[in-house]
Design a protein around this motif. Structure first.
Motif, PDB file in Angstrom:
ATOM      1  N   ALA A  11      15.767 -35.050  -9.431  1.00 12.44           N
ATOM      2  CA  ALA A  11      14.699 -34.365 -10.044  1.00 12.44           C
ATOM      3  C   ALA A  11      14.325 -35.144 -11.332  1.00 12.44           C
ATOM      4  CB  ALA A  11      15.292 -33.114 -10.705  1.00 12.44           C
ATOM      5  N   VAL A  12      15.023 -35.758 -11.757  1.00  8.59           N
ATOM      6  CA  VAL A  12      14.371 -36.797 -12.876  1.00  8.59           C
ATOM      7  C   VAL A  12      13.624 -37.926 -12.267  1.00  8.59           C
ATOM      8  CG1 VAL A  12      15.113 -38.525 -14.503  1.00  8.59           C
ATOM      9  CG2 VAL A  12      16.354 -36.270 -14.469  1.00  8.59           C
ATOM     10  N   GLY A  13      14.213 -38.541 -11.267  1.00  9.60           N
ATOM     11  CA  GLY A  13      13.370 -39.605 -10.501  1.00  9.60           C
ATOM     12  C   GLY A  13      12.133 -39.153 -10.090  1.00  9.60           C
ATOM     13  N   TRP A  14      11.905 -37.908  -9.394  1.00  6.15           N
ATOM     14  CA  TRP A  14      10.773 -37.532  -8.739  1.00  6.15           C
ATOM     15  C   TRP A  14       9.819 -37.127  -9.951  1.00  6.15           C
ATOM     16  CZ3 TRP A  14       8.945 -38.279  -4.360  1.00  6.15           C
ATOM     17  CH2 TRP A  14       9.799 -38.897  -2.944  1.00  6.15           C
ATOM     18  N   GLY A  15      10.433 -36.585 -10.780  1.00  5.31           N
ATOM     19  CA  GLY A  15       9.540 -35.916 -11.998  1.00  5.31           C
ATOM     20  C   GLY A  15       8.747 -37.308 -12.818  1.00  5.31           C
ATOM     21  N   GLY A  16       9.632 -38.135 -12.975  1.00  6.94           N
ATOM     22  CA  GLY A  16       9.094 -39.393 -13.377  1.00  6.94           C
ATOM     23  C   GLY A  16       7.955 -40.051 -12.710  1.00  6.94           C
ATOM     24  N   SER A  17       8.357 -40.053 -11.390  1.00  8.58           N
ATOM     25  CA  SER A  17       7.178 -40.663 -10.468  1.00  8.58           C
ATOM     26  C   SER A  17       6.126 -40.034 -10.285  1.00  8.58           C
ATOM     27  CB  SER A  17       7.975 -40.837  -9.039  1.00  8.58           C
ATOM     28  OG  SER A  17       9.031 -41.831  -9.198  1.00  8.58           O
ATOM     29  N   VAL A  18       6.231 -38.583 -10.396  1.00  7.26           N
ATOM     30  CA  VAL A  18       4.993 -37.806 -10.242  1.00  7.26           C
ATOM     31  C   VAL A  18       4.132 -37.843 -11.632  1.00  7.26           C
ATOM     32  CG1 VAL A  18       4.091 -35.459 -10.142  1.00  7.26           C
ATOM     33  CG2 VAL A  18       6.037 -36.035  -8.537  1.00  7.26           C
ATOM     34  N   LEU A  19       4.735 -37.780 -12.622  1.00  7.53           N
ATOM     35  CA  LEU A  19       4.217 -37.738 -13.964  1.00  7.53           C
ATOM     36  C   LEU A  19       3.652 -39.326 -14.203  1.00  7.53           C
ATOM     37  CD1 LEU A  19       3.618 -36.182 -16.423  1.00  7.53           C
ATOM     38  CD2 LEU A  19       5.756 -37.090 -17.334  1.00  7.53           C
ATOM     39  N   LEU A  20       4.127 -40.166 -13.543  1.00  5.79           N
ATOM     40  CA  LEU A  20       3.452 -41.653 -13.680  1.00  5.79           C
ATOM     41  C   LEU A  20       2.195 -41.572 -12.841  1.00  5.79           C
ATOM     42  CD1 LEU A  20       3.845 -44.478 -14.551  1.00  5.79           C
ATOM     43  CD2 LEU A  20       4.778 -45.049 -12.333  1.00  5.79           C
ATOM     44  N   VAL A  21       1.992 -40.956 -11.823  1.00  6.27           N
ATOM     45  CA  VAL A  21       0.844 -41.020 -10.848  1.00  6.27           C
ATOM     46  C   VAL A  21      -0.180 -40.118 -11.642  1.00  6.27           C
ATOM     47  CG1 VAL A  21      -0.117 -40.252  -8.831  1.00  6.27           C
ATOM     48  CG2 VAL A  21       2.179 -41.516  -8.595  1.00  6.27           C
ATOM     49  N   TYR A  22       0.379 -38.851 -12.107  1.00  6.32           N
ATOM     50  CA  TYR A  22      -0.591 -37.997 -12.880  1.00  6.32           C
ATOM     51  C   TYR A  22      -1.105 -38.587 -13.844  1.00  6.32           C
ATOM     52  CZ  TYR A  22      -2.195 -33.608 -15.004  1.00  6.32           C
ATOM     53  OH  TYR A  22      -3.041 -32.733 -15.898  1.00  6.32           O
ATOM     54  N   SER A  23      -0.493 -39.435 -14.812  1.00  5.09           N
ATOM     55  CA  SER A  23      -0.914 -39.951 -16.082  1.00  5.09           C
ATOM     56  C   SER A  23      -2.102 -40.988 -15.775  1.00  5.09           C
ATOM     57  CB  SER A  23       0.266 -41.011 -16.564  1.00  5.09           C
ATOM     58  OG  SER A  23       0.442 -42.001 -16.069  1.00  5.09           O
ATOM     59  N   LEU A  24      -2.197 -41.712 -14.465  1.00  3.75           N
ATOM     60  CA  LEU A  24      -3.147 -42.543 -14.119  1.00  3.75           C
ATOM     61  C   LEU A  24      -4.385 -41.754 -13.694  1.00  3.75           C
ATOM     62  CD1 LEU A  24      -1.045 -45.210 -12.139  1.00  3.75           C
ATOM     63  CD2 LEU A  24      -1.663 -45.514 -14.474  1.00  3.75           C
ATOM     64  N   LEU A  25      -4.360 -40.643 -13.477  1.00  2.00           N
ATOM     65  CA  LEU A  25      -5.602 -39.751 -13.059  1.00  2.00           C
ATOM     66  C   LEU A  25      -6.222 -39.306 -14.423  1.00  2.00           C
ATOM     67  CD1 LEU A  25      -4.014 -37.554 -10.088  1.00  2.00           C
ATOM     68  CD2 LEU A  25      -5.423 -39.470 -10.069  1.00  2.00           C
ATOM     69  N   GLN A  26      -5.750 -39.628 -15.613  1.00  2.00           N
ATOM     70  CA  GLN A  26      -6.319 -39.006 -16.887  1.00  2.00           C
ATOM     71  C   GLN A  26      -7.588 -39.846 -17.396  1.00  2.00           C
ATOM     72  OE1 GLN A  26      -5.455 -36.153 -17.890  1.00  2.00           O
ATOM     73  NE2 GLN A  26      -4.072 -36.333 -15.813  1.00  2.00           N
ATOM     74  N   SER A  27      -8.654 -39.234 -17.535  1.00  2.00           N
ATOM     75  CA  SER A  27      -9.848 -40.119 -17.979  1.00  2.00           C
ATOM     76  C   SER A  27      -9.633 -40.175 -19.566  1.00  2.00           C
ATOM     77  CB  SER A  27     -11.093 -39.538 -17.746  1.00  2.00           C
ATOM     78  OG  SER A  27     -11.061 -38.053 -18.162  1.00  2.00           O
ATOM     79  N   ARG A  28      -8.901 -39.381 -20.607  1.00  2.00           N
ATOM     80  CA  ARG A  28      -8.703 -39.464 -21.734  1.00  2.00           C
ATOM     81  C   ARG A  28      -7.559 -40.275 -22.048  1.00  2.00           C
ATOM     82  NH1 ARG A  28      -8.638 -32.919 -23.230  1.00  2.00           N
ATOM     83  NH2 ARG A  28      -7.895 -33.594 -25.104  1.00  2.00           N
ATOM     84  N   VAL A  29      -8.199 -41.483 -22.828  1.00  2.00           N
ATOM     85  CA  VAL A  29      -7.184 -42.596 -23.056  1.00  2.00           C
ATOM     86  C   VAL A  29      -5.924 -42.215 -23.638  1.00  2.00           C
ATOM     87  CG1 VAL A  29      -8.388 -43.327 -24.965  1.00  2.00           C
ATOM     88  CG2 VAL A  29      -7.120 -44.849 -23.583  1.00  2.00           C
ATOM     89  N   LEU A  30      -6.029 -41.514 -24.631  1.00  2.09           N
ATOM     90  CA  LEU A  30      -4.828 -41.088 -25.468  1.00  2.09           C
ATOM     91  C   LEU A  30      -3.683 -40.305 -24.664  1.00  2.09           C
ATOM     92  CD1 LEU A  30      -3.526 -41.646 -28.183  1.00  2.09           C
ATOM     93  CD2 LEU A  30      -4.577 -39.633 -29.185  1.00  2.09           C
ATOM     94  N   ARG A  31      -4.361 -39.344 -23.927  1.00  2.00           N
ATOM     95  CA  ARG A  31      -3.487 -38.364 -23.084  1.00  2.00           C
ATOM     96  C   ARG A  31      -2.827 -39.360 -21.942  1.00  2.00           C
ATOM     97  NH1 ARG A  31      -5.714 -33.216 -20.096  1.00  2.00           N
ATOM     98  NH2 ARG A  31      -5.443 -32.261 -22.450  1.00  2.00           N
ATOM     99  N   LEU A  32      -3.592 -40.171 -21.448  1.00  2.00           N
ATOM    100  CA  LEU A  32      -2.979 -41.126 -20.356  1.00  2.00           C
ATOM    101  C   LEU A  32      -1.852 -41.770 -20.891  1.00  2.00           C
ATOM    102  CD1 LEU A  32      -4.921 -43.700 -18.040  1.00  2.00           C
ATOM    103  CD2 LEU A  32      -2.680 -44.368 -19.110  1.00  2.00           C
ATOM    104  N   ARG A  33      -1.834 -42.337 -22.348  1.00  2.00           N
ATOM    105  CA  ARG A  33      -1.083 -43.191 -22.971  1.00  2.00           C
ATOM    106  C   ARG A  33       0.289 -42.187 -23.014  1.00  2.00           C
ATOM    107  NH1 ARG A  33      -1.022 -48.489 -21.601  1.00  2.00           N
ATOM    108  NH2 ARG A  33      -3.031 -49.208 -21.913  1.00  2.00           N
TER     109      ARG A  33
END
Length: 207
Positions: A11-33
């Motif tokens: 769950a931790v591994g998949w959660g981290g991977s999904v969150l990593l991909v989701y972060s790269l979809l953000q246009s808001r630079v601070l939220r992405l970070r």
């Protein structure tokens, strides 16, 4: 217990991977970070648990990079040296380009804005380096400036670039403005933080 541990790690591994991909979809630079940092921390825990040390080292490094950018961006939020306010004419070609590019986004937040009715308005572009962070359009009537548009471009939505127009009040005082009134129906708490007061369904700033 081993079954529970394995599933917890998965769950931790998949959660981290999904969150990593989701972060790269953000246009808001601070939220992405912030999201990218959270993903890297989860992946540090996951890779340390399964003892994949090169991946641990990489995600620790990425976490530190994200922290550095978060601190830098947070400090710039209200730093006048990081943003430049440029007044342009209502017929300015670059202003027209910005309004066209962000037309759909502007319509989401202020559907009654009409870029074809800017004649007689005072228009300001808020720049962060060579990027446009925001657009402020005012209609001056007597000593009162009415906010026609106070738009933040998606990348800078975690910031409030319009505040630099209000804080550099000499830009408005030079036009004889002593009072600024936001667009009716404005419900943005950021105005409270830059000197405006709530008045009915709008905010008012006395210069």
């Amino acid at each position: 217990m081993d079954w529970v541990s394995d599933h917890w790690l998965d769950a931790v591994g998949w959660g981290g991977s999904v969150l990593l991909v989701y972060s790269l979809l953000q246009s808001r630079v601070l939220r992405l970070r912030w999201l990218n940092l959270a993903a890297c921390v989860l992946l540090v825990v996951f890779n340390a648990a399964i003892q994949v040390w090169p991946m641990v080292a990489m995600n620790v490094a990425l976490s530190l990079i994200n922290l550095w950018y978060i601190v830098r961006l947070t400090r710039q939020r209200h730093d006048e040296s990081a943003f430049t306010v440029i007044e342009v004419g209502p017929g300015d070609a670059y202003l027209a380009h910005v309004l066209q590019v962000h037309g759909g986004d502007i319509a989401r937040f202020q559907s009654d804005f009409d870029a074809s009715t800017l004649v007689g308005s005072r228009c300001f572009l808020v720049q962060h380096g060579d990027e446009t962070a925001g657009v402020v359009v005012l209609r001056v009537v007597g000593d009162e400036a009415r906010v026609v548009l106070d738009h933040v471009t998606p990348r800078f939505r975690d910031f409030s670039p319009g505040e630099f127009v209000w804080r550099r009040s000499g830009l408005l005082r030079s036009a004889g403005v002593s009072r600024v009134v936001t667009h009716p129906g404005t419900l943005d708490p950021y105005y409270d933080h830059v000197g405006f007061r709530r008045e009915g369904d709008a905010y008012v700033l006395e210069l």
